[in-house]
Design a protein around this motif. Structure first.
Motif, mmCIF file in Angstrom:
data_model
loop_
_atom_site.group_PDB
_atom_site.id
_atom_site.type_symbol
_atom_site.label_atom_id
_atom_site.label_comp_id
_atom_site.label_asym_id
_atom_site.label_seq_id
_atom_site.Cartn_x
_atom_site.Cartn_y
_atom_site.Cartn_z
ATOM 1 N N GLN A 147 0.817 -1.215 0.000
ATOM 2 C CA GLN A 147 0.000 0.000 0.000
ATOM 3 C C GLN A 147 0.851 1.266 0.000
ATOM 4 N N GLN A 148 1.976 1.248 0.715
ATOM 5 C CA GLN A 148 2.838 2.434 0.760
ATOM 6 C C GLN A 148 3.447 2.713 -0.612
ATOM 7 N N MET A 149 3.927 1.631 -1.281
ATOM 8 C CA MET A 149 4.494 1.837 -2.606
ATOM 9 C C MET A 149 3.421 2.323 -3.584
ATOM 10 N N GLN A 162 8.981 20.723 -5.424
ATOM 11 C CA GLN A 162 8.342 19.560 -6.047
ATOM 12 C C GLN A 162 9.379 18.582 -6.597
ATOM 13 N N ALA A 163 10.469 19.131 -7.167
ATOM 14 C CA ALA A 163 11.525 18.269 -7.700
ATOM 15 C C ALA A 163 12.207 17.491 -6.574
ATOM 16 N N LYS A 164 12.420 18.128 -5.455
ATOM 17 C CA LYS A 164 13.041 17.442 -4.310
ATOM 18 C C LYS A 164 12.111 16.367 -3.770
ATOM 19 N N GLN A 165 10.808 16.682 -3.696
ATOM 20 C CA GLN A 165 9.833 15.683 -3.241
ATOM 21 C C GLN A 165 9.792 14.493 -4.185
ATOM 22 N N LEU A 166 9.844 14.765 -5.497
ATOM 23 C CA LEU A 166 9.816 13.702 -6.505
ATOM 24 C C LEU A 166 11.039 12.795 -6.357
ATOM 25 N N ALA A 167 12.210 13.392 -6.146
ATOM 26 C CA ALA A 167 13.435 12.601 -5.977
ATOM 27 C C ALA A 167 13.342 11.723 -4.729
ATOM 28 N N GLN A 168 12.801 12.263 -3.653
ATOM 29 C CA GLN A 168 12.655 11.495 -2.414
ATOM 30 C C GLN A 168 11.685 10.316 -2.597
ATOM 31 N N LEU A 169 10.576 10.576 -3.296
ATOM 32 C CA LEU A 169 9.591 9.516 -3.531
ATOM 33 C C LEU A 169 10.175 8.404 -4.400
ATOM 34 N N ARG A 170 10.889 8.780 -5.468
ATOM 35 C CA ARG A 170 11.500 7.779 -6.334
ATOM 36 C C ARG A 170 12.514 6.937 -5.565
ATOM 37 N N ASP A 171 13.289 7.592 -4.731
ATOM 38 C CA ASP A 171 14.287 6.863 -3.946
ATOM 39 C C ASP A 171 13.603 5.897 -2.979
ATOM 40 N N ARG A 172 12.489 6.330 -2.385
ATOM 41 C CA ARG A 172 11.773 5.459 -1.436
ATOM 42 C C ARG A 172 11.172 4.242 -2.140
ATOM 43 N N VAL A 173 10.631 4.454 -3.336
ATOM 44 C CA VAL A 173 10.079 3.324 -4.094
ATOM 45 C C VAL A 173 11.179 2.327 -4.442
ATOM 46 N N ARG A 174 12.334 2.824 -4.907
ATOM 47 C CA ARG A 174 13.442 1.931 -5.248
ATOM 48 C C ARG A 174 13.864 1.098 -4.041
ATOM 49 N N LYS A 175 13.987 1.750 -2.882
ATOM 50 C CA LYS A 175 14.453 1.035 -1.695
ATOM 51 C C LYS A 175 13.432 0.009 -1.220
ATOM 52 N N ARG A 176 12.139 0.335 -1.324
ATOM 53 C CA ARG A 176 11.114 -0.633 -0.931
ATOM 54 C C ARG A 176 11.140 -1.838 -1.876
ATOM 55 N N ALA A 177 11.408 -1.594 -3.156
ATOM 56 C CA ALA A 177 11.501 -2.708 -4.106
ATOM 57 C C ALA A 177 12.696 -3.597 -3.782
ATOM 58 N N TRP A 178 13.811 -2.979 -3.363
ATOM 59 C CA TRP A 178 14.996 -3.769 -3.009
ATOM 60 C C TRP A 178 14.719 -4.668 -1.807
ATOM 61 N N ARG A 179 13.890 -4.180 -0.880
ATOM 62 C CA ARG A 179 13.647 -4.922 0.362
ATOM 63 C C ARG A 179 12.500 -5.923 0.245
ATOM 64 N N ALA A 180 11.818 -5.919 -0.895
ATOM 65 C CA ALA A 180 10.656 -6.798 -1.047
ATOM 66 C C ALA A 180 11.063 -8.264 -0.930
ATOM 67 N N VAL A 181 10.179 -9.060 -0.360
ATOM 68 C CA VAL A 181 10.436 -10.486 -0.213
ATOM 69 C C VAL A 181 10.247 -11.171 -1.560
ATOM 70 N N GLY A 182 11.198 -12.020 -1.923
ATOM 71 C CA GLY A 182 11.106 -12.741 -3.195
ATOM 72 C C GLY A 182 10.247 -13.984 -3.064
ATOM 73 N N SER A 183 10.056 -14.647 -4.187
ATOM 74 C CA SER A 183 9.187 -15.822 -4.210
ATOM 75 C C SER A 183 9.854 -17.057 -3.631
ATOM 76 N N GLY A 184 11.166 -17.040 -3.524
ATOM 77 C CA GLY A 184 11.876 -18.220 -3.048
ATOM 78 C C GLY A 184 12.170 -19.224 -4.145
ATOM 79 N N GLU A 185 11.735 -18.931 -5.367
ATOM 80 C CA GLU A 185 11.991 -19.848 -6.476
ATOM 81 C C GLU A 185 13.463 -19.771 -6.889
ATOM 82 N N VAL A 186 14.022 -20.931 -7.233
ATOM 83 C CA VAL A 186 15.386 -20.991 -7.738
ATOM 84 C C VAL A 186 15.351 -21.602 -9.127
#
Length: 378
Positions: A9-11, A32-56
């Motif tokens: 929901q946050q993303m 607005q540009a600074k806010q946009l940069a902060q939001l993009r950075d937060r989305v990227r970091k949340r994607a990095w921390r997302a739990v994977g499927s565990g499939e190999v």
């Protein structure tokens, strides 16, 4: 691979804000540009921390690849040593060879001007200027084909072709290179990925989306949809991000005609322009499921950006990562008239049961375009 659901929901909320802020790109240095940069950075970091499927996923052996290619398919894996040499592994069911392609510098020089040639040739120009631009583009494509295509064709015969490409070759419209025009070609992330994902199931549920400010978008999707017994169409205010994400879970094939933009610095923020703003690569992980076939009639969304170890990132890879098997898209600008003419032909062939890569090759035999089939292909 992303785990779905639950939806982040946050993303999702951050992506809505980013959409609103990018409707008109804010001035550099503004709040607005600074806010946009902060939001993009937060989305990227949340994607990095997302739990994977565990499939190999196991890496395929050459023996398995050759046994499953069959007599009518071949694979060319283009390789770069990271310094100055290019080569290709050419594999068929009968043989596998390494073909030296020489120094990479001439290819890099040709690629440096290719994007501009492709983009300009797709624009509306006076006839005399169009002829000059087209000649320059075709000359560059022929020189690339002489280096990259001609040396491998003698090992392939008339086989349809799976290509995996070194990162420095990303952005080549393979379907326009002499020797490959009219040939069934698909560009896969890796040979192992292609083996695990090939095979297009039955296409019975269709979705079409016409984005804003594309002159012939509605015409294109209506003509294409007429090739099928039934289809769902979204246009105008109904062609918004939430509706398209919902449609993703309801169809086997999704066709979007919209303006597109590849974001080189933030490739997963590459997007398709819809009624309420861009549909980003990050949005796709918020979809419960995605169609097995996606057709993107939009300029440049077939482009990629290379990251560490020559990994390619872009909107096409986001669709494939989210679960699509095949994506038809262009790494360059495409004229509206050309897209409106070619893609309904692709749909007619798909409706007759042809696989996506075959349909694209047949539809473009007489008029090569920069549309490329990515992923499984058949």
């Amino acid at each position: 691979a992303p785990v779905r659901p639950p939806r982040d929901q946050q993303m999702a909320a951050d992506l809505v804000q980013i959409r609103q802020l990018t409707t008109t790109e804010p001035a550099a240095g503004s709040a607005q540009a600074k806010q946009l940069a902060q939001l993009r950075d937060r989305v990227r970091k949340r994607a990095w921390r997302a739990v994977g499927s565990g499939e190999v996923n196991q890496i395929a052996t050459l023996t398995r690849l050759q046994s499953e290619l069959g007599p009518d398919s071949g694979l060319v894996s283009y390789l770069w040593d990271g310094h100055d040499r290019l080569a290709a592994i050419v594999a068929t069911s009968e043989n596998a060879v390494v073909v030296g392609l020489g120094e990479s510098a001439p290819v890099k020089a040709l690629l440096a001007g290719l994007q501009a040639d492709l983009d300009v040739s797709a624009s509306e120009l006076p006839a005399s200027m169009a002829a000059v631009v087209t000649e320059a583009r075709n000359r560059r494509l022929a020189q690339l084909a002489e280096i990259l295509v001609s040396p491998v064709l003698e090992h392939l015969g008339q086989r349809r072709l799976v290509i995996t490409q070194a990162g420095i070759l990303a952005g080549i419209p393979w379907s326009m290179l002499p020797g490959l025009i009219g040939r069934t070609v698909t560009v896969a992330p890796t040979a192992s990925w292609w083996l695990d994902h090939r095979g297009t199931g039955k296409i019975a549920r269709l979705g079409f989306v016409a984005g804003p400010q594309v002159r012939r978008a509605v015409e294109e999707v209506e003509v294409a949809a007429a090739c099928w017994p039934s289809a769902k169409l979204l246009s105008g205010a109904d062609a918004n991000v939430a509706a398209v994400i919902e449609l993703c879970g309801q169809v086997d094939l999704l066709h979007i005609s919209a303006h597109g933009k590849h974001a080189g610095e933030n490739p997963l923020f590459s997007g398709l322009s819809l009624a309420d703003g861009p549909l980003f690569g990050y949005d796709l992980d918020q979809a419960a499921t995605v169609p097995q076939v996606v057709i993107l009639s939009a300029c440049e969304v077939g482009r990629t950006t290379q990251r560490w170890a020559e990994e390619s990132l872009g909107l096409v890879h986001a669709w494939l990562h989210a679960g699509a098997k095949t994506v038809i898209a262009s790494p360059a600008a495409v004229a509206d008239d050309q897209a409106c003419e070619i893609l309904p032909k692709v749909h007619r062939l798909l409706a007759q049961g042809e696989p996506p890569a075959v349909a694209l090759a047949e539809a473009t035999k007489g008029s090569p375009t920069s549309f490329v089939c990515f992923g499984a292909g058949w």
